[in-house]
Enzyme design. Structure first.
Site, mmCIF file in Angstrom:
data_model
loop_
_atom_site.group_PDB
_atom_site.id
_atom_site.type_symbol
_atom_site.label_atom_id
_atom_site.label_comp_id
_atom_site.label_asym_id
_atom_site.label_seq_id
_atom_site.Cartn_x
_atom_site.Cartn_y
_atom_site.Cartn_z
ATOM 1 N N GLU B 245 0.871 -0.988 -0.052
ATOM 2 C CA GLU B 245 -0.031 -0.145 -0.027
ATOM 3 C C GLU B 245 0.762 1.232 -0.108
ATOM 4 O OE1 GLU B 245 -3.673 2.072 2.430
ATOM 5 O OE2 GLU B 245 -2.467 0.461 3.382
ATOM 6 N N GLU B 369 4.214 11.105 8.850
ATOM 7 C CA GLU B 369 5.286 11.123 10.099
ATOM 8 C C GLU B 369 5.961 10.051 10.596
ATOM 9 O OE1 GLU B 369 2.242 12.896 10.046
ATOM 10 O OE2 GLU B 369 3.170 14.693 9.786
#
Lengths: 334, 392
Positions: B245, B369
């Site tokens: 993904e 992040e």
């Protein structure tokens, strides 16, 4: 697919590294900056023996008969080690523009040549340490005399105004354009190498420097800045390689401009972050970091500013009438 | 760009281009996250399957063409350039299928792969939970053994489950060993969305559609035949999908190159003169070009037996930020018209919808992040910890 370096190209990069490291790494840059060109010239001779100054020159003319990809592979290493001297001028720009005798001298290392290209590279780099000076415009090349040295932001670079003197030779504008693009590409590769070195220096420092009882590299504030540098360099690299692969093709100009913009931006980000990671120590003359920080800034302005390259891409990509053409290399006034 | 494509590869791309030109719906379909749009997108998947374009890189026995990675990238380029609909089958094809190929049984592959390609089985993903987003190992939904019936009973709650409102089946991780620590004791399950005990509660998104949902499990029975990989091995099994993904399989460069081309058309159509916007258009093109070339580099690496690994994180941050930059630039060019939705006259009505989708990019598939932590720790070798995360 030609996007993976060949074994020969990897060997070339390693050979360049080995020669420079044996010569003391950044020692040549430091002595050159102090006005003593001896070790820089000795290094030049060694790299010429390796073939670095004739990478794209046909074998029949004494060169390596290599490709633009070989050129970017080797020049990236020059940037990585902050090697001083007019390598881009001698090794990438001039071979296709000078006469056979000078070219042979450049290739074998007996001639160190520098050049100015009004409109693109207004001052010749390191004329005092060079034996030949050339003034290049869109359709001719002339020998030139150099004015006194002007200091650069980069202490390893001394700049000179050139004045045409002696013979001038007409050139095919297409040949000049290709040579300028090759030099711009070499400059992009140097920027990429400098950026990679700045990142490597910052990462190794972040692992050893401790504050508040832990390595500063543990802090996310620094981690994420360093990750952003990695991302920027990773995506500048294929633009440089891609531009090398299609140098001379119809779409070449916009690829070269994209490579120069992206390599400059990534290297500049690397410079800023590397300095921040080092803190005050990186701001000292004693520390090598400044060699790359100032080199990057100097190279962003030559071989086409970002503005020049943005304009060039826009003029090729966007419909006419919506964007000004890029500032051209100055044509001779007759 | 000379990438040394073979004659066969050029022919393959030409065949795809011709087929798409003939079959792509003339008007954009309604959003796949509406009842009507979901049906229309399901139908489009069936059309793709008839042409055998659903999953070109899969073996022919499962509805593919046994094509290579290069052909897949070429197909994606053609697909996006043609303006074809978004793929409602993507969860299945891009996320679940790679796991089935790697960890599934022959029986599972036979049962699930082909229906993925023709729209007959659309999959929802069920990773996140209210207390487990970026920290996926904090999953608390449970799987209890049911020896009598030969299977497991799923209980708990999943959220942000994309396509779940209308999908046929779902896949996700459940804690099968409550005593095991974090990454251990998880099992990968496949389940029907209409199973007794499973409640789907749609979540309206800020773009007005219901692209995801909450799932409530109350002793939902799943037979052993629908466990993917070994019980307790779910984390390792699932991470191969996360890699997919986050990496190459979800984000072919075609989508960004096509958007950059449309952005250039938008600039040209509007006869703009704003030099800042012009530079932003050039920037978007440069970055799309960088992404295209980088992908070819990745393809070269994979073909030479390398793997992507943590490079996938570099990829993910770059494409998600590029996608936003592309669409923000388009909205800049549109000026006050940029707020109009569903207005065909405004740059074919897609920019605003696509912009709203783009701003989710830095969140899904692992937040940027988290990706930057992975880059710093696994690529650059910086030390872990220092930010409150437990070092495992």
């Amino acid at each position: 697919m030609k996007f993976v370096l060949t074994e020969e190209q990897q060997a070339l990069a390693e050979a360049v590294d080995e020669i420079i490291e044996s010569a003391g790494g950044t020692k040549a840059a430091r002595t050159w900056a102090a006005g003593d060109p001896a070790s820089g010239q000795a290094l030049w001779a060694q790299l010429a023996d390796l073939g670095l100054l004739g990478l794209c020159v046909p074998e029949a003319d004494g060169g390596m008969g290599g490709t633009a990809v070989d050129l970017v592979v080797a020049f990236e290493r020059l940037g990585y080690h902050a090697v001083p001297g007019p390598y881009i001028e001698s090794g990438a720009l001039l071979p296709d523009l000078v006469g056979a005798d000078v070219r042979r001298g450049i290739v074998d290392g007996s001639i160190i040549a520098t050049a100015a290209v009004p409109g693109l590279v207004p001052y010749a780099l390191d004329a005092a340490a060079s034996s030949h000076h050339f003034l290049v415009d869109a359709e001719s090349i002339s020998s030139a005399t150099s004015g006194p040295g002007i200091a650069s932001i980069d202490r390893t670079r001394t700049l000179h105004e050139l004045t045409a003197a002696g013979e001038s030779a007409a050139l095919d504008p297409a040949v000049v354009a290709l040579a300028l693009d090759r030099a711009t590409l070499a400059c992009s590769a140097v920027l990429l190498g400098a950026g990679e070195r700045l990142l490597a220096e910052a990462v190794s420092y972040a692992k050893i420097r401790e504050q508040f009882g832990r390595a500063i590299g543990e802090y996310q504030g620094l981690k994420h800045q360093l990750a952003d540098v990695r991302i920027a360099l990773t995506f500048a690299r294929p633009l440089v390689t891609g531009a090398a692969l299609n140098l001379g093709d119809p779409d070449s100009a916009r690829s070269i401009s994209a490579a120069k913009i992206a390599a400059g931006e990534a290297a500049n980000l690397a410079a800023r972050v590397a300095l921040q990671v080092h803190g005050a120590i990186g701001y000292t003359e004693e520390h090598d970091l400044g060699l790359w920080i100032t080199r990057v800034r100097a190279l962003m302005g030559v071989w086409g500013t970002p503005r020049h390259h943005y304009d060039r891409i826009a003029s090729l990509l966007l419909s006419p009438g919506t964007s000004p053409a890029p500032s051209p290399v100055v044509s001779p006034t007759r | 760009m000379n990438l040394d494509l073979t004659d066969e590869q050029h022919a393959f791309a030409a065949e795809a281009r011709a087929w798409l030109a003939e079959h792509v719906p003339p008007a954009p379909l309604p959003s796949m996250d509406t009842a009507e749009g979901f049906i229309a997108h399901r139908k489009w998947e069936a059309t793709l399957a008839e042409g055998r374009w659903s999953a070109v890189a899969w073996p022919e026995e499962f509805g593919g063409r046994s094509a290579g990675l290069v052909e897949w990238v070429l197909f994606e380029e053609e697909y996006y350039r043609s303006g074809a609909p978004t793929r409602v089958a993507q969860n299945g094809i891009s996320l679940l299928a790679p796991i089935l190929f790697e960890h599934g049984t022959d029986e599972q592959r036979a049962r699930y792969l082909k229906p993925m390609t023709d729209g007959s089985l659309i999959w929802a993903q069920a990773w996140s939970e209210p207390g487990a987003g970026s920290d996926l190992a904090a999953i608390r939904s449970t799987a209890r053994r049911d020896d009598e019936r030969g299977g497991w009973l799923l209980s708990g709650q999943k959220t942000w489950s994309s396509r779940a409102v209308w999908a046929d089946r779902g896949f996700g991780l459940f804690r099968s060993d409550p005593a095991a620590d974090r990454h251990r004791g998880l099992t990968y399950f496949l389940f029907p969305m209409d199973a007794p005990g499973l409640t789907v509660r749609p979540i309206a998104q800020l773009d007005g559609s219901t692209g995801f949902a909450e799932l409530f499990f109350e002793d939902v029975f799943v037979p052993d035949a629908d466990v993917l990989g070994a019980p307790g091995d779910g984390w390792r099994v699932a991470m191969s999908t996360a890699g997919n993904e986050r990496g190459l399989s979800l984000r072919a460069p075609g989508r960004f190159c096509a958007a950059a081309d449309r952005l250039i058309d938008l600039w040209n159509d509007q006869q703009h003169e704003d030099p800042f916007a012009r530079d932003a258009v050039v920037d978007a093109w440069i970055k799309a070009e960088a992404y295209r070339l980088y992908t070819w580099g990745t393809v070269s690496t994979l073909q030479n037996g390398g793997d992507i690994g943590a490079e996938g994180s570099v990829n993910k941050v770059f494409w998600s930020e590029l996608d936003i930059a592309l669409h923000e630039t388009a909205l800049t060019l549109l000026g006050p018209a940029a707020e109009l939705r569903g207005t065909p006259g405004v740059a074919d009505g897609r920019w605003v919808d696509d912009y709203l989708f783009s701003i989710a990019g830095p969140i899904y598939a692992g937040t940027n992040e988290i990706q930057r932590n992975i880059i710093a720790e696994r690529l650059l070798g910086l030390p872990r910890g220092g930010d409150g995360r437990r070092v495992s």
